[in-house]
Design a protein around this motif. Structure first.
Motif, short mmCIF file in Angstrom:
data_model
loop_
_atom_site.label_atom_id
_atom_site.label_comp_id
_atom_site.label_asym_id
_atom_site.label_seq_id
_atom_site.Cartn_x
_atom_site.Cartn_y
_atom_site.Cartn_z
N PRO A 55 0.79 -1.24 0.00
CA PRO A 55 0.00 0.00 0.00
C PRO A 55 0.82 1.29 0.00
CG PRO A 55 -1.06 -1.62 1.40
CD PRO A 55 0.25 -2.23 0.97
N PRO A 56 1.88 1.44 0.83
CA PRO A 56 2.61 2.71 0.79
C PRO A 56 3.27 2.97 -0.56
CG PRO A 56 3.73 1.13 2.21
CD PRO A 56 2.38 0.57 1.91
N GLU A 57 3.77 1.92 -1.22
CA GLU A 57 4.38 2.10 -2.53
C GLU A 57 3.32 2.41 -3.57
OE1 GLU A 57 7.17 2.44 -5.55
OE2 GLU A 57 7.28 2.61 -3.37
N THR A 58 2.12 1.82 -3.42
CA THR A 58 1.01 2.13 -4.32
C THR A 58 0.70 3.63 -4.29
OG1 THR A 58 0.01 -0.05 -4.09
CG2 THR A 58 -1.44 1.73 -4.77
N LEU A 59 0.61 4.20 -3.09
CA LEU A 59 0.27 5.62 -2.98
C LEU A 59 1.42 6.52 -3.41
CD1 LEU A 59 -1.94 5.93 0.21
CD2 LEU A 59 -2.54 5.33 -2.14
N ARG A 60 2.65 6.10 -3.15
CA ARG A 60 3.80 6.89 -3.61
C ARG A 60 3.77 7.01 -5.13
NH1 ARG A 60 8.98 6.93 -5.56
NH2 ARG A 60 8.72 4.80 -6.32
N ARG A 61 3.55 5.88 -5.80
CA ARG A 61 3.50 5.88 -7.26
C ARG A 61 2.24 6.58 -7.77
NH1 ARG A 61 2.73 1.02 -9.23
NH2 ARG A 61 3.25 1.77 -11.31
N LEU A 62 1.14 6.48 -7.02
CA LEU A 62 -0.08 7.16 -7.42
C LEU A 62 0.12 8.67 -7.46
CD1 LEU A 62 -3.16 7.34 -7.97
CD2 LEU A 62 -3.48 7.38 -5.49
N MET A 63 0.79 9.21 -6.44
CA MET A 63 1.03 10.64 -6.42
C MET A 63 1.90 11.08 -7.60
SD MET A 63 -0.70 12.24 -4.31
CE MET A 63 -1.43 12.44 -2.69
N ARG A 64 2.87 10.24 -7.96
CA ARG A 64 3.68 10.56 -9.15
C ARG A 64 2.80 10.57 -10.40
NH1 ARG A 64 6.29 10.80 -5.24
NH2 ARG A 64 5.54 12.90 -5.57
N SER A 65 1.85 9.63 -10.46
CA SER A 65 0.96 9.56 -11.61
C SER A 65 0.04 10.78 -11.68
CB SER A 65 0.12 8.28 -11.54
OG SER A 65 -0.74 8.16 -12.65
N VAL A 66 -0.46 11.22 -10.53
CA VAL A 66 -1.31 12.41 -10.49
C VAL A 66 -0.51 13.63 -10.95
CG1 VAL A 66 -2.57 13.98 -8.96
CG2 VAL A 66 -2.86 11.51 -8.73
N MET A 67 0.74 13.73 -10.49
CA MET A 67 1.59 14.84 -10.92
C MET A 67 1.84 14.78 -12.42
SD MET A 67 2.45 16.85 -8.34
CE MET A 67 4.04 17.56 -8.74
N ASP A 68 2.13 13.58 -12.94
CA ASP A 68 2.38 13.43 -14.38
C ASP A 68 1.13 13.79 -15.19
OD1 ASP A 68 4.94 12.61 -13.81
OD2 ASP A 68 4.52 10.47 -14.07
N HIS A 69 -0.05 13.43 -14.66
CA HIS A 69 -1.30 13.73 -15.36
C HIS A 69 -1.46 15.24 -15.55
CE1 HIS A 69 -5.43 12.97 -16.65
NE2 HIS A 69 -5.82 13.96 -15.88
N GLN A 70 -0.93 16.01 -14.61
CA GLN A 70 -1.02 17.47 -14.68
C GLN A 70 0.26 18.10 -15.25
OE1 GLN A 70 -3.35 18.99 -10.91
NE2 GLN A 70 -2.16 17.19 -10.31
N ALA A 71 1.07 17.26 -15.88
CA ALA A 71 2.33 17.73 -16.48
C ALA A 71 3.23 18.38 -15.44
CB ALA A 71 2.04 18.69 -17.63
N GLY A 72 3.21 17.82 -14.21
CA GLY A 72 4.10 18.29 -13.17
C GLY A 72 3.66 19.54 -12.44
N ARG A 73 2.50 20.09 -12.77
CA ARG A 73 2.02 21.32 -12.14
C ARG A 73 0.76 21.01 -11.33
NH1 ARG A 73 1.69 26.24 -16.24
NH2 ARG A 73 1.37 27.26 -14.21
#
Length: 401
Positions: free
Chosen positions: A361-379
């Motif tokens: 679970p902690p790695e899932t959320l760490r990677r999820l946050m990276r995905s959310v950031m990437d979805h917004q092009a880092g902004r």
């Protein structure tokens, strides 16, 4: 071998004795010296930064010089991500062992142990126990020293973020009955988003909250809300009564229609009964057998600070292995440059794919946050917070934490 670590001593007992009056700025040195009792030539403690994107070495005398490691591109990062002991070759036929630093289920960092020859596998348990004590020392020293807080930050942190990081509980907690993991962004500028939880006997209480506004004003509102939440929870009040207490506190301290949305949940760890109060927030999402269940038809209350009457309590029966997602709108309403929302389906699909891949679970959320950031092009357009809760029957393999 130094005079402070004579041969024949038990590594754990020796480190524990040396730790009683150990200041934080000496931890790297003392750990490296006591690691010789494990047969290691030297040791280096690495702590995860606030974004969990890098592992920062703790310096000290007798500590080999090191540079920060990336979590996603190093062997040490692999040990951190998978939460398992990992080996890699060193210089001059030496062997490096990377041992996760865990405070319970919370990932603190990794411990690098350097050996002149291949270490015996049957001593892995002893090395894990040594690393567990090191993690405990990192956590306890952080309570009364700024050494590790300074070390873990890779850029300046806003005042609002300072308040929020001191407010939240550990990002991960696990027992045989429940696993709780959380993530929040932006790590160095979080303002009004926050979360809280407590596990008391057979009951787990959890909350996510999104305070109106941004920056310091939002952080102050969130602080009052969390204080009222904890007070009501510790008085064992019902969820509607807890919502009322939080509403009263916010309305009394922040006039002018300031408010916070929140989701207050309570999980019976024995039966799997999940109940909640929705204060103008998104509903909890339940993922079962790889599928996002339809939203529960629960009537939401007004946001905290604006309520005029008691909130309605809802409930659902979980099954073993169900994963519940509590999140703020900064997750699902994150927009791509083309205007596409991240959305609930994409969120649930990410969690399912991570579970299939074996990510804890902690790695899932760490990677999820990276995905959310990437979805917004880092902004990042808004604060984003998520809590993942997995209900268990008590028979699962604890290594999946």
């Amino acid at each position: 071998m130094t005079s402070t670590t004579p041969a024949g001593q038990d590594p754990l007992r020796s480190l524990l004795r040396s730790s009683h009056h150990l200041p934080a700025d000496r931890l790297g040195t003392v750990v490296s010296r006591h690691a010789t009792l494990l047969g290691a030539r030297a040791a280096v403690v690495y702590l995860a930064d606030y974004e969990q994107s890098s592992l920062v070495p703790v310096p000290g005398e007798d500590v080999p010089p090191r540079t920060p490691l990336t979590v996603d591109g190093s062997v040490g990062g692999l040990a951190f991500r998978r939460v398992e002991v990992t080996r890699s070759p060193g210089h001059d036929a030496a062997v490096r062992l990377w041992v996760p630093l865990l405070d319970g289920a919370e990932r603190v960092g990794v411990l690098e142990l350097l050996f002149d020859a291949e270490p015996l596998a049957e001593q892995d348990d002893e090395r894990r126990a040594f690393a567990a004590l090191v993690a405990e020392l990192c956590v306890t020293r952080s309570a009364y020293s700024d050494v590790f807080a300074r070390l873990r930050r890779t850029r300046p942190m806003s005042l609002a973020a300072e308040i929020q990081w001191d407010l939240v509980p550990p990002l991960t907690f696990g027992t045989e009955r429940v696993v709780i993991s959380a993530a929040l962004e932006p790590s160095y500028g979080i303002g009004g988003d926050t979360f809280d939880y407590a596990v008391n006997g057979p009951v787990a209480d959890l909350m996510v909250l999104d305070a109106m506004g941004h920056g310091l004003p939002a952080a102050l509102l969130a602080t009052v809300a969390v204080g009222a939440y904890r007070s009501a929870r510790r008085h064992e009040r019902s969820l509607p009564a807890t919502s009322e207490a939080m509403n009263t506190a916010i309305a009394g301290q922040f006039p002018g229609s300031q408010f916070a949305t929140a989701l207050l949940t309570r999980l019976d760890l024995l039966s799997g009964r999940l109940s909640w109060v929705n204060a103008g927030h998104g509903a909890p999402l339940v993922v079962r057998d790889g599928v996002l269940l339809p939203a529960h038809p629960c009537r939401p209350a007004l946001p905290l600070g604006l309520q005029q009457g008691p909130a309605h309590e809802c409930e659902v029966q979980l099954r073993p292995g169900d994963r519940v997602l509590l999140h703020t709108d900064g997750i699902t309403e994150a927009r791509s440059p083309a205007g596409e929302f991240f959305g609930e389906e994409r969120l649930a699909d990410f969690v399912v794919r991570a579970e299939t891949a074996g990510d804890p679970p902690p790695e899932t959320l760490r990677r999820l946050m990276r995905s959310v950031m990437d979805h917004q092009a880092g902004r990042l357009q808004d604060d984003a917070t998520i809590v993942l809760v997995e209900w268990r029957t008590g028979h699962e393999d604890q290594l999946t934490l």
